[in-house]
Design an enzyme around this catalytic site. Structure first.
Site, PDB file in Angstrom:
ATOM      1  N   GLU A 142       3.286  -7.284   1.595  1.00  0.00           N
ATOM      2  CA  GLU A 142       3.869  -6.186   0.823  1.00  0.00           C
ATOM      3  C   GLU A 142       4.826  -5.385   1.716  1.00  0.00           C
ATOM      4  O   GLU A 142       5.915  -5.020   1.308  1.00  0.00           O
ATOM      5  CB  GLU A 142       2.706  -5.306   0.337  1.00  0.00           C
ATOM      6  CG  GLU A 142       3.067  -4.272  -0.695  1.00  0.00           C
ATOM      7  CD  GLU A 142       1.861  -3.423  -1.069  1.00  0.00           C
ATOM      8  OE1 GLU A 142       0.775  -3.585  -0.449  1.00  0.00           O
ATOM      9  OE2 GLU A 142       1.999  -2.589  -1.975  1.00  0.00           O
ATOM     10  N   TYR A 179      -8.674  -2.089 -10.182  1.00  0.00           N
ATOM     11  CA  TYR A 179      -7.581  -1.150  -9.881  1.00  0.00           C
ATOM     12  C   TYR A 179      -7.886   0.207 -10.495  1.00  0.00           C
ATOM     13  O   TYR A 179      -8.366   0.292 -11.629  1.00  0.00           O
ATOM     14  CB  TYR A 179      -6.248  -1.688 -10.445  1.00  0.00           C
ATOM     15  CG  TYR A 179      -5.075  -0.801 -10.088  1.00  0.00           C
ATOM     16  CD1 TYR A 179      -4.460  -0.914  -8.842  1.00  0.00           C
ATOM     17  CD2 TYR A 179      -4.604   0.172 -10.975  1.00  0.00           C
ATOM     18  CE1 TYR A 179      -3.395  -0.078  -8.499  1.00  0.00           C
ATOM     19  CE2 TYR A 179      -3.547   1.004 -10.634  1.00  0.00           C
ATOM     20  CZ  TYR A 179      -2.947   0.866  -9.396  1.00  0.00           C
ATOM     21  OH  TYR A 179      -1.904   1.694  -9.047  1.00  0.00           O
ATOM     22  N   ASP A 229       5.615   5.717  -3.214  1.00  0.00           N
ATOM     23  CA  ASP A 229       4.530   6.658  -3.493  1.00  0.00           C
ATOM     24  C   ASP A 229       4.246   7.748  -2.457  1.00  0.00           C
ATOM     25  O   ASP A 229       4.317   8.918  -2.761  1.00  0.00           O
ATOM     26  CB  ASP A 229       3.233   5.880  -3.720  1.00  0.00           C
ATOM     27  CG  ASP A 229       3.385   4.800  -4.775  1.00  0.00           C
ATOM     28  OD1 ASP A 229       4.511   4.542  -5.218  1.00  0.00           O
ATOM     29  OD2 ASP A 229       2.365   4.208  -5.157  1.00  0.00           O
TER      30      ASP A 229
END
Ligand code: 2M8
Length: 470
Positions: A432, A100, A195
């Site tokens: 998601e 990540y 985001d």
């Protein structure tokens, strides 16, 4: 005040047999991501503990294991900063180094702040919407259905977590709102949780990205189609903002003075109002001082007032406010339903919000696979059906709307969102997010908070005890 009792109003007749596979699948996802005391947000894309994910996860876990649910929040709050801030990520020291970006190494700077908790594990120095008090209260409510022993343990947990929740909300009401507007200021789109939403396009466009080292897009390794994730121009700005935050030593006051991205976020602020209402209920259980209760009440009232000032009568939605440009950010996204999430909205405002929710701009769009609101209205220029928060349908956003509709006394509408969401996930899996027109699952598979909200939705039609044994 928010009533926990209303939550069961929308109980519908679900044959337990038909739902068991979904329960088992949701349990499996949480089990898969269980790191022992905390849960990673997703298997490969998100190997760390994210703040608001953990709050939703705790809500889902409450139906499986009260103690484990409490532990989820306890672990997160163990990394609370001295200021009261709950960091947006607590980095998993065992995650592979190239899993990540930006990871612990990039954020290690945060540990040099005098306000940071001991490291490792490292944390980021951003924060995310405060769903935690809502989750803590939910754990206590579910424990009440389990039995006396569970309720007593959950009450002890509330006693333990209350001062931390209070400090968290005080941080948001002070450091993040020096103007005392009732609205929370964010320094980075990541803090909003939505985001790459076009909510931020206007504010980001004004930012000039300076000298930066090349960086890897590790997120793109975990998905099939790069258009599902933020674009490079957006990522450049995200990392530039991180660089500026690091340069300011993660110091709140310094950031406030110099940072080019300062926005009053209405979704964050609305969640804080609802969380303050939950905190008041917790304060009642733990017999907190009158002084503290008055403060929490004041924060909730101020939040409602602030949201009222962001109401746009033409759009029938609430709008974020760009402090640097000194103007509202006029984009229709699910965040605009902020007054519904805050609760206790004016009756005319509720009618206007429901009309908007049902309209072709959101859940009433005729081409939707399921009647669920896209994260950004398909009527917006910035809408993109596959790109992350620019259009796809997000189960957590639907959970927030469902929960808010129940509190607003709109049981039937809430039931529709719940049913459509469960159908979507039963058919397409624990993704998601989902493409709104085709229903295609996108982003990460086996996303923890998707499983968590499914468990909470199912608890509505199936008793928690049956969920535990399914
Ligand atoms: C997404 O955000 C992270 C950065 O924080 C990312 O894109 O790498 C958002 O959906 C956020 O709301 C969420 O908490 C996080 C983990 O699920 O992923």
């Amino acid at each position: 005040m928010m009533s926990s009792r209303n939550i069961s109003v929308v109980r519908t007749e679900i044959a337990l047999g038909a739902e068991v596979p979904l329960i088992a699948r949701a349990r499996h996802v949480l089990h898969l991501n269980d790191m022992g005391g905390w849960t990673r947000a997703a298997l490969s894309l998100y190997p760390h503990q994210w703040s608001w994910d953990s709050a939703f996860i705790a809500i889902g876990l409450a139906h499986l294991d009260i103690r484990r649910a409490a532990q989820e929040l306890r672990t997160l709050f163990a990394h609370q900063w001295m200021t009261g801030k709950v960091p947006h990520i607590v980095f998993n020291p065992t995650a592979p180094p190239d899993s990540y970006y930006p990871g612990a190494d990039h954020w290690a700077c945060a540990a040099s702040s005098p306000d940071a908790p001991p490291a490792p594990p490292y944390t980021s120095c951003l924060c995310q919407p405060p769903v935690h008090a809502i989750a803590a209260l939910r754990i206590w409510e579910v424990a009440g259905h389990v039995g006396e022993k569970a309720r007593a343990e959950a009450t002890d947990f509330l006693r333990e977590i209350y001062p931390r929740l209070f400090a968290w909300h005080r941080y948001l009401a002070t450091f993040r709102d020096p103007e005392r507007s009732g609205l929370v200021t964010i320094y980075h789109p990541w803090a909003s949780g939505t985001d790459n939403s076009p909510r931020w396009d206007g504010a980001l466009a004004a930012i000039e990205v300076g000298e930066m080292d090349a960086y890897p897009r590790l997120d793109l390794k975990h998905i099939d189609d790069p258009s599902e994730r933020p674009a490079s121009a957006e990522y450049d700005r995200y990392l530039w903002l991180v660089k500026l935050i690091k340069r300011a030593g993660c110091d709140e006051r310094a950031i406030y003075r110099s940072h080019p991205f300062l926005v009053k976020d209405v979704l964050f602020s609305a969640i804080l109002v609802a969380a303050n209402e939950a905190l008041l209920e917790i304060a009642e259980v733990v017999k907190a001082s009158d002084e503290e209760r008055e403060l929490v009440e004041r924060w909730a009232g101020r939040g409602r007032k602030g949201l009222e000032e962001c109401w746009d009568e033409k759009l029938n939605l609430c709008l974020d406010y760009d402090l640097r440009a000194d103007k509202p950010l006029r984009v229709r996204t699910v965040a605009g339903f902020a007054p519904l999430i805050a609760g206790q909205q004016r009756p005319e405002q509720l009618t206007a919000l429901l009309g908007e929710l049902d309209s072709v701009a959101f859940a009433g769009h005729p081409e939707l696979r399921w009647p669920l609101p896209p994260s950004t209205s398909p009527k917006e220029m910035g809408f993109h059906a596959r790109s992350y928060w620019r259009g796809p349908v997000w189960p957590v956003a639907n959970w927030l709307l469902w929960w808010s509709l129940i509190r607003a006394g709109e049981a039937e509408r809430a039931a529709q969102i719940r049913r459509a969401s469960l159908d979507q996930i039963a058919e397409e899996g624990f993704a998601e997010y989902f493409e709104p027109f085709s229903g295609e699952p996108l982003g990460s598979g086996e996303q923890s908070w998707t499983a968590a909200v499914v468990l909470d939705w199912l608890a509505d039609g199936v008793r928690s005890a049956e969920i535990r044994t399914a």
